[in-house]
Design a protein around this motif. Structure first.
Motif, PDB file in Angstrom:
ATOM      1  N   VAL A 160       0.840  -1.200   0.000  1.00  0.00           N
ATOM      2  CA  VAL A 160       0.000   0.000   0.000  1.00  0.00           C
ATOM      3  C   VAL A 160       0.873   1.246   0.000  1.00  0.00           C
ATOM      4  O   VAL A 160       0.585   2.227  -0.714  1.00  0.00           O
ATOM      5  CB  VAL A 160      -0.947   0.009   1.210  1.00  0.00           C
ATOM      6  CG1 VAL A 160      -1.758   1.302   1.244  1.00  0.00           C
ATOM      7  CG2 VAL A 160      -1.883  -1.189   1.165  1.00  0.00           C
TER       8      VAL A 160
ATOM      9  N   VAL B 127      -2.661   5.145  -5.248  1.00  0.00           N
ATOM     10  CA  VAL B 127      -3.633   4.869  -4.190  1.00  0.00           C
ATOM     11  C   VAL B 127      -3.954   6.142  -3.430  1.00  0.00           C
ATOM     12  O   VAL B 127      -3.058   6.930  -3.103  1.00  0.00           O
ATOM     13  CB  VAL B 127      -3.092   3.793  -3.212  1.00  0.00           C
ATOM     14  CG1 VAL B 127      -3.801   3.864  -1.865  1.00  0.00           C
ATOM     15  CG2 VAL B 127      -3.272   2.407  -3.815  1.00  0.00           C
TER      16      VAL B 127
ATOM     17  N   SER C  34      -9.233   4.303  -2.778  1.00  0.00           N
ATOM     18  CA  SER C  34      -9.228   2.848  -2.937  1.00  0.00           C
ATOM     19  C   SER C  34      -9.226   2.159  -1.583  1.00  0.00           C
ATOM     20  O   SER C  34      -9.620   0.999  -1.462  1.00  0.00           O
ATOM     21  CB  SER C  34      -7.999   2.409  -3.737  1.00  0.00           C
ATOM     22  OG  SER C  34      -6.803   2.845  -3.085  1.00  0.00           O
ATOM     23  N   HIS C  35      -8.759   2.887  -0.538  1.00  0.00           N
ATOM     24  CA  HIS C  35      -8.698   2.349   0.813  1.00  0.00           C
ATOM     25  C   HIS C  35      -9.271   3.362   1.792  1.00  0.00           C
ATOM     26  O   HIS C  35      -9.376   4.554   1.486  1.00  0.00           O
ATOM     27  CB  HIS C  35      -7.255   2.034   1.215  1.00  0.00           C
ATOM     28  CG  HIS C  35      -6.632   0.914   0.425  1.00  0.00           C
ATOM     29  ND1 HIS C  35      -6.261   1.063  -0.886  1.00  0.00           N
ATOM     30  CD2 HIS C  35      -6.319  -0.361   0.777  1.00  0.00           C
ATOM     31  CE1 HIS C  35      -5.745  -0.084  -1.328  1.00  0.00           C
ATOM     32  NE2 HIS C  35      -5.768  -0.954  -0.339  1.00  0.00           N
TER      33      HIS C  35
ATOM     34  N   GLU D 124     -10.284  -1.952   2.251  1.00  0.00           N
ATOM     35  CA  GLU D 124     -10.593  -1.474   0.916  1.00  0.00           C
ATOM     36  C   GLU D 124     -11.938  -0.750   0.970  1.00  0.00           C
ATOM     37  O   GLU D 124     -12.841  -1.150   1.692  1.00  0.00           O
ATOM     38  CB  GLU D 124     -10.637  -2.637  -0.078  1.00  0.00           C
ATOM     39  CG  GLU D 124      -9.270  -3.275  -0.307  1.00  0.00           C
ATOM     40  CD  GLU D 124      -9.320  -4.308  -1.413  1.00  0.00           C
ATOM     41  OE1 GLU D 124     -10.405  -4.484  -2.019  1.00  0.00           O
ATOM     42  OE2 GLU D 124      -8.278  -4.923  -1.673  1.00  0.00           O
ATOM     43  N   ARG D 125     -12.039   0.298   0.196  1.00  0.00           N
ATOM     44  CA  ARG D 125     -13.248   1.118   0.236  1.00  0.00           C
ATOM     45  C   ARG D 125     -14.434   0.375  -0.366  1.00  0.00           C
ATOM     46  O   ARG D 125     -14.312  -0.311  -1.375  1.00  0.00           O
ATOM     47  CB  ARG D 125     -13.034   2.417  -0.552  1.00  0.00           C
ATOM     48  CG  ARG D 125     -14.266   3.305  -0.624  1.00  0.00           C
ATOM     49  CD  ARG D 125     -14.037   4.484  -1.547  1.00  0.00           C
ATOM     50  NE  ARG D 125     -13.844   4.077  -2.928  1.00  0.00           N
ATOM     51  CZ  ARG D 125     -14.831   3.856  -3.800  1.00  0.00           C
ATOM     52  NH1 ARG D 125     -16.087   3.961  -3.405  1.00  0.00           N
ATOM     53  NH2 ARG D 125     -14.565   3.503  -5.039  1.00  0.00           N
ATOM     54  N   SER D 126     -15.577   0.543   0.301  1.00  0.00           N
ATOM     55  CA  SER D 126     -16.824   0.018  -0.249  1.00  0.00           C
ATOM     56  C   SER D 126     -17.587   1.159  -0.916  1.00  0.00           C
ATOM     57  O   SER D 126     -17.365   2.327  -0.618  1.00  0.00           O
ATOM     58  CB  SER D 126     -17.680  -0.602   0.859  1.00  0.00           C
ATOM     59  OG  SER D 126     -17.962   0.353   1.867  1.00  0.00           O
TER      60      SER D 126
ATOM     61  N   GLY E 112     -11.453  -4.379   8.526  1.00  0.00           N
ATOM     62  CA  GLY E 112     -10.135  -4.512   7.949  1.00  0.00           C
ATOM     63  C   GLY E 112      -9.121  -4.940   8.977  1.00  0.00           C
ATOM     64  O   GLY E 112      -9.465  -5.376  10.078  1.00  0.00           O
TER      65      GLY E 112
END
Length: 337
Positions: free
Chosen positions: A107, A116, A135-136, A149-151, A174
């Motif tokens: 990351v 990212v 993205s995170h 990780e992003r929803s 996470g």
């Protein structure tokens, strides 16, 4: 404590300032404001090409491995330019926290390359900035800091600052990478540094206007009613800077008193930015409130960041608890310990 800026720090800061002054202009801010996304891939790529995402990423992961003191100097320049992209959250908050946690090399490498973006979520804020483009997400929950990780599917909210994209908090699961308090302190520190940069920019705009706007045959800046207010705001800005630097060093060193220094920094910076925004509006006269004057971009960002990562009441309560509770002894025998 010596806060003298080194030659390398001065060179880096000036380079970032010059770059942003050339590309992140008021005209760009107006173009972003008129767009649907309020964001620009070209602007983000330019920041990545400058190496800004990797400032606090360790050298082993492709970054520069700089310190939090370096970070607050750069954060101030981001504020000065009114940068809307989430570079501060990703590069100056998420990166050092992930580096400290360990085990997140992939990351960190992606952050350093600009691939990212990391959104930040904490209970002290009823929103998450730039969640859609991340993205995170670093999320504080039950005292722990989780990287996930992003929803998708978060609700877009309104902000006083049209260039901030805020979303309702989301449920995130996470891996644990730190403490919720660490996120709060790092983010509040970087917000404070941006506030000082915003105040600097508003001071420059108000001063330039006071020099060029004439009344009764002379520049309005020559009148005591104008220049004394500008001087008072300038003093508040100057007094806030060493407080922020002190907090950065304390947080970098892991000092037990670091949270109190961070709260002091956030209060000092927010007070300076509020004072400067009021003075800048008054200096511009009635037109200071209008959309046609560029000032409003910096003013609205200052208002927004003043309440982010703990408002005035929150940070005053932290300082009160430390001083009254005895965790931070005061007086001449303790001031420079």
């Amino acid at each position: 404590m010596d806060f003298t800026i080194t030659e390398d720090q001065a060179t880096l800061t000036q380079g970032v300032r010059d770059y942003l002054a050339g590309v992140h202009t008021p005209e760009l801010l107006r173009a972003l404001d008129a767009s649907d996304s309020r964001r620009s891939d070209a602007v983000w790529q330019g920041l990545a090409d400058m190496g800004l995402p990797g400032l606090l990423v360790p050298e082993a992961q492709g970054g520069l491995g700089l310190s939090l003191l370096d970070a607050v100097l750069i954060a101030a320049e981001l504020g000065r330019a009114g940068v809307a992209e989430p570079i501060a959250d990703t590069a100056l908050v998420a990166a050092p926290l992930l580096a400290k946690a360990g085990g997140q090399e992939a990351v960190l490498e992606a952050i350093a390359s600009g691939e990212v973006k990391v959104a930040l979520q904490h209970p002290v804020n009823p929103w998450v900035a730039d969640l859609d483009g991340a993205s995170h997400i670093l999320s504080a929950k039950d005292g722990a800091l989780l990287l996930a990780e992003r929803s998708s599917g978060a609700e877009l909210l309104d902000s006083v600052d049209p260039l901030r994209r805020l979303y309702a908090p989301v449920a995130a699961k996470g891996v644990t990478v730190g403490s919720a308090d660490a996120l709060l302190d790092h983010a509040a520190l970087i917000a404070a540094a941006q506030l000082v940069g915003l105040a600097d920019a508003m001071l420059e705009q108000a001063t330039d206007y006071a020099k060029n706007r004439s009344q009764f045959g002379q520049p309005i800046g020559s009148f005591q009613a104008v220049k004394h207010h500008l001087a008072t705001a300038a003093v508040k800005i100057a007094f806030a800077r060493p407080v922020i630097e002190r907090a950065a060093v304390a947080l970098q060193d892991g000092a037990a008193s670091a949270p109190v220094h961070v709260s002091h920094a956030k209060l000092a910076a927010a007070d300076a930015a509020w004072a400067m925004s009021e003075t800048a509006i008054q200096t511009h006269g009635a037109m200071g409130y209008t959309y046609e004057v560029d000032l409003h971009f910096w003013m609205k960002r200052a208002w927004a960041l003043s309440g982010a990562w703990g408002d005035r009441a929150f940070h005053l309560a932290r300082i009160d608890a430390a001083v009254i509770g005895g965790a931070l002894p005061i007086g001449p025998g303790h001031s420079f310990v």
